[in-house]
Structure formats: structure tokens, C-alpha cells
Design an enzyme around this catalytic site. Sequence first.
Site, mmCIF file in Angstrom:
data_model
loop_
_atom_site.group_PDB
_atom_site.id
_atom_site.type_symbol
_atom_site.label_atom_id
_atom_site.label_comp_id
_atom_site.label_asym_id
_atom_site.label_seq_id
_atom_site.Cartn_x
_atom_site.Cartn_y
_atom_site.Cartn_z
ATOM 1 N N ASN A 207 0.836 -1.442 0.162
ATOM 2 C CA ASN A 207 0.041 -0.010 -0.014
ATOM 3 C C ASN A 207 0.876 1.193 -0.160
ATOM 4 O O ASN A 207 2.167 1.072 -0.005
ATOM 5 C CB ASN A 207 -0.982 -0.017 1.272
ATOM 6 C CG ASN A 207 -0.092 -0.077 2.588
ATOM 7 O OD1 ASN A 207 0.405 0.870 2.785
ATOM 8 N ND2 ASN A 207 -0.177 -1.234 3.090
ATOM 9 N N ASP A 275 -4.596 -6.243 5.232
ATOM 10 C CA ASP A 275 -5.872 -6.823 5.686
ATOM 11 C C ASP A 275 -6.044 -8.455 5.286
ATOM 12 O O ASP A 275 -6.236 -9.437 6.048
ATOM 13 C CB ASP A 275 -7.086 -6.641 5.388
ATOM 14 C CG ASP A 275 -7.212 -5.084 6.093
ATOM 15 O OD1 ASP A 275 -6.831 -4.872 7.204
ATOM 16 O OD2 ASP A 275 -7.876 -4.169 5.418
ATOM 17 N N ASP A 303 -5.241 -9.345 12.920
ATOM 18 C CA ASP A 303 -4.923 -8.065 13.463
ATOM 19 C C ASP A 303 -4.431 -7.882 14.560
ATOM 20 O O ASP A 303 -4.789 -8.090 15.601
ATOM 21 C CB ASP A 303 -6.865 -7.822 13.629
ATOM 22 C CG ASP A 303 -7.073 -6.111 13.891
ATOM 23 O OD1 ASP A 303 -5.815 -5.724 14.666
ATOM 24 O OD2 ASP A 303 -7.754 -5.845 13.162
ATOM 25 N N LYS A 335 -14.307 1.205 14.929
ATOM 26 C CA LYS A 335 -13.158 0.654 14.952
ATOM 27 C C LYS A 335 -12.553 0.555 16.568
ATOM 28 O O LYS A 335 -11.915 -0.454 16.749
ATOM 29 C CB LYS A 335 -12.099 1.322 14.179
ATOM 30 C CG LYS A 335 -11.317 0.608 13.285
ATOM 31 C CD LYS A 335 -10.676 1.221 12.386
ATOM 32 C CE LYS A 335 -11.104 0.888 10.703
ATOM 33 N NZ LYS A 335 -10.361 1.572 9.788
ATOM 34 N N LYS A 339 -11.747 -3.027 18.171
ATOM 35 C CA LYS A 339 -10.380 -3.496 18.269
ATOM 36 C C LYS A 339 -9.913 -3.601 19.772
ATOM 37 O O LYS A 339 -8.675 -4.037 20.198
ATOM 38 C CB LYS A 339 -9.497 -2.463 17.594
ATOM 39 C CG LYS A 339 -9.901 -2.566 16.020
ATOM 40 C CD LYS A 339 -8.456 -2.614 15.180
ATOM 41 C CE LYS A 339 -9.013 -2.534 13.737
ATOM 42 N NZ LYS A 339 -7.861 -2.883 12.986
HETATM 43 N N1 CTP Z 1 -4.161 -3.132 12.206
HETATM 44 C C1 CTP Z 1 -3.375 -4.016 12.695
HETATM 45 N N2 CTP Z 1 -3.393 -5.091 11.909
HETATM 46 C C2 CTP Z 1 -4.007 -5.479 10.921
HETATM 47 C C3 CTP Z 1 -4.981 -4.351 10.343
HETATM 48 C C4 CTP Z 1 -4.944 -3.330 11.023
HETATM 49 O O1 CTP Z 1 -2.684 -3.837 13.597
HETATM 50 N N3 CTP Z 1 -4.110 -6.478 10.286
HETATM 51 C C5 CTP Z 1 -4.289 -1.687 12.917
HETATM 52 C C6 CTP Z 1 -3.544 -0.584 12.076
HETATM 53 O O2 CTP Z 1 -2.170 -0.245 12.493
HETATM 54 C C7 CTP Z 1 -4.323 0.720 12.525
HETATM 55 C C8 CTP Z 1 -5.758 -0.158 12.793
HETATM 56 O O3 CTP Z 1 -5.450 -1.280 13.065
HETATM 57 O O4 CTP Z 1 -3.735 1.231 13.790
HETATM 58 C C9 CTP Z 1 -6.720 0.266 11.903
HETATM 59 O O5 CTP Z 1 -6.295 -0.002 10.583
HETATM 60 P P1 CTP Z 1 -7.203 -0.093 9.411
HETATM 61 O O6 CTP Z 1 -6.495 -0.576 8.088
HETATM 62 O O7 CTP Z 1 -7.741 1.222 9.167
HETATM 63 O O8 CTP Z 1 -8.368 -0.881 9.914
HETATM 64 P P2 CTP Z 1 -9.000 -2.214 9.599
HETATM 65 O O9 CTP Z 1 -9.173 -3.142 10.821
HETATM 66 O O10 CTP Z 1 -8.202 -2.699 8.357
HETATM 67 O O11 CTP Z 1 -10.516 -1.832 9.036
HETATM 68 P P3 CTP Z 1 -11.037 -1.417 7.413
HETATM 69 O O12 CTP Z 1 -10.218 -2.093 6.534
HETATM 70 O O13 CTP Z 1 -12.415 -1.993 7.816
HETATM 71 O O14 CTP Z 1 -11.071 0.014 7.545
#
Ligand code: CTP
Length: 394
Positions: A207, A275, A303, A335, A339
Site C-alpha cells: 500500500n 488486511d 489483526d 473501530k 479493536k
Molecule cells: N491494524 C493492525 N493489524 C491489521 C490491520 C490493522 O494492527 N491486520 C491496525 C493498524 O495499524 C491501525 C488500525 O489497526 O492502527 C486500523 O487499521 P485499518 O486498516 O484502518 O483498519 P482495518 O481493521 O483494516 O479496517 P478497515 O479495513 O475496515 O478499514
Amino acid sequence: MRGKRILLVIGGGIAAFKALDLIRRLRERGASVTPVLTRAAEEFVTPLSVSALAANKVYRDLFDLTDEAEMGHIQLSRSADLIVVAPATADLLARMAQGRADDLASTLLLATDTRVLVAPAMNVRMWNHPATQRNLAVLRGDGVLFTGPNEGDMACGEYGPGRMSEPLEIVAAVEAAFAAGPLAGRHVLVTSGPTHEPIDPVRYIANRSSGAQGTALARALLALGARVTFVTGPATVPPPEGAHVVRVETASQMLAAVQAALPADAAVFAAAVADWHVANASESKMKKQAGNAPALEFAENPDILATISKGPQRPALVVGFAAETDDVIAHATAKLARKGCDWIVANDVSPATGIMGGTENAVTIIRQDGSDTWPRMTKDLVARRLAEEIAKTL
Ligand code: CTP
């Protein structure tokens, strides 16, 4: 500096004579100095003059039974508030970077859990050599602090970077290392950058995260005195000096590195973690087949934020980021609950904002009991304000 105990490792270079003045300057300011001489250093300064100026015993030999009976080398390495290496020769830096323990100085440096400040001194070509630069990068990644070298005429007749910092410059670096900020003694973990999820040995899914916000945050936390472990994916900005840097590629590796770095007082998850990973990633390079595009299958990544927030070693403060392109506050608030973290730093990363990969950020801090929207400012300023908020909370 009054009352601080400094272990001074003197390496074997012509600049060793400046270490004598350094001892005086440190003692004038109330520090006590325990000197350690390498074999090569004894060619440049005598143990007697070092001992007389330090008003202390000089340690020289790993296998000195008298020394070992008085204070074992492990205890010696940990009984200091700071270890200063001055001058640090190219050879000593290389041995430090490799984790060698083949004399007293290198053994102390390997056995210690005290911070280390290094004042390099060497010929300009040796300083510029890729091997030395590689060793410096390793040591910076390990959290070693540096002062100098300065540019100027050298004892060998050449000109360039390589002169050891002057004693008063080293004293200033020692003072800075001791400047106790509000986060002194606290361990903060920061994740940063993107992750790379392999498709095959040469291709990956990534990304656009540059790692700028996570790096700025780590710097701000260091400036407040925290010990920082910085777990980073392949970012485009260089990692912060003074942090313990752990480099990873995938989300799974990032989770493992984060778990290995615990316990921590606070953890900030600024990484843009993928993700999904490719479940059917190929062991060998996928070959093009006319009219037959490969179908990638995806599987969910762990996550990291949720795992740590809900795990047994949860830091007292857990901060997540939410990069959104629409309904920023609503998504970020959901979130926070999903989380299980304490704060979410929410930002709008739609392309029109120029935030992803840019130098500015506009964030809203969402807590269990309300939210604050900060004006758009540089990522450095967001980092400083966030670090101050963390310091206030811990
Ligand atoms: N994060 C993480 N591990 C993952 C995905 C996300 O630790 N596998 C953490 C990121 O570092 C950030 C937070 O979660 O602090 C939110 O990340 P984001 O990508 O915005 O959230 P997602 O859970 O991926 O939600 P979505 O894709 O639905 O926006």
C-alpha cells in the site's frame, strides 16, 4: 549530570588523547568516570594518566582475576548510567555491530542493557567506506546514540569527516542523553510503514504508506525520553535514530515482532497493515501464460492491534490509527470498540487530501469518552502533540 556513573571505553586511535580532557570535563560536572582501555588504546594513552584523571581504577583485561573478583564484567557493564565510547575506531564499531566479545571493551558493550553513546574517530576513507556505513546503520538500529564525527583536517593529513567530536561536544551529547523527559524509563512500541504480502518470490501486494507518521511519532516519543521499539514494514522514510528498529515485511512477521517486544507501557499502531495475504502465493516465480491470468486467493491477516489490545500482555495504553476515505468519525468510532484499544487517531486519506505519502495530517483523536479534532498540521507536529498526550496519560 551530578552523581551519574559513566563507563568510558577508550578505543585505540590518535583521538584517545582527547579522552583525557573528556574525563576532566565529565568529572567537573559531577559525574564519576570508570575507564576501560582497549589494548590498542594503551598505545596512545597510558593507563596511569587515565586512572589519575578519573581518580578511579582502569579496567583493561577480560581475564584479570583481580578485576573479576572485585566486580564481574557483567556487573561492570550494568553499573553505569551511560556507556560512552570515545574514540570509537572503525574496528570497534565493526565489532560492536557484529556483537563480538573478544576483549573487555566489546564484551562490556555486548553484555550491557545501559544506553551507549559513541564518538567515532577515524580516517575519512574508513568513515566513508560502505562497510563502516553499514555498521553505523546496524548500530543506529540497535538504539546506539552518536556524536560526530566532525569534518576537518585529520592527523593523517587528509580532510573530511572523521575527527572525533571535541570533549565539550561529547559532554553536550551526554547531557542530552541524560535529559530526563516525561517518558524517561518508559518503553513505547510503535508500528509503522506498509506491509508487503508476497504473491511469489518477486511480486507482492503493498500500500502507499510511507511510514512518515509512525517515524515522526517515534522521534517525538524519543525526544520525551521514552525507550522506543520501532517495528517497521518496508517504509520509504528512514527509521528514527535512537530507537530499537525491527524490520519486517508481512503482517504475520509484524505481529511476531510486536509480541517479542512486549511488555511495553504504551503501544501505538501506526502501520498500514495489509488486511489479507495471498493464500496461494507461489514458491517460484509465476510465469505468464497467454490468455490465462492467475487467480489470487486471499486469506485474512491477523489483526495486530486487536490481538494486542485483547491479549494477556496488553500495554496500559493502546493507540490505533484509522485511515478512512469516507464517514471518518463513524468508522473510526466503530473501530475503537471492535479493536478494544484506548484511542483511535482517525484521519481522512482520500486522494484529494494528499495525506497518504504527504507531509501533513488532519486527525481526530477518538477516546471512549469523547473526541478531539485537531487542525491540519505537519505530521511532525501531530506526532509531538500525540507524544505529549501519551506522556500525560502514562
Ligand atoms: N491494524 C493492525 N493489524 C491489521 C490491520 C490493522 O494492527 N491486520 C491496525 C493498524 O495499524 C491501525 C488500525 O489497526 O492502527 C486500523 O487499521 P485499518 O486498516 O484502518 O483498519 P482495518 O481493521 O483494516 O479496517 P478497515 O479495513 O475496515 O478499514
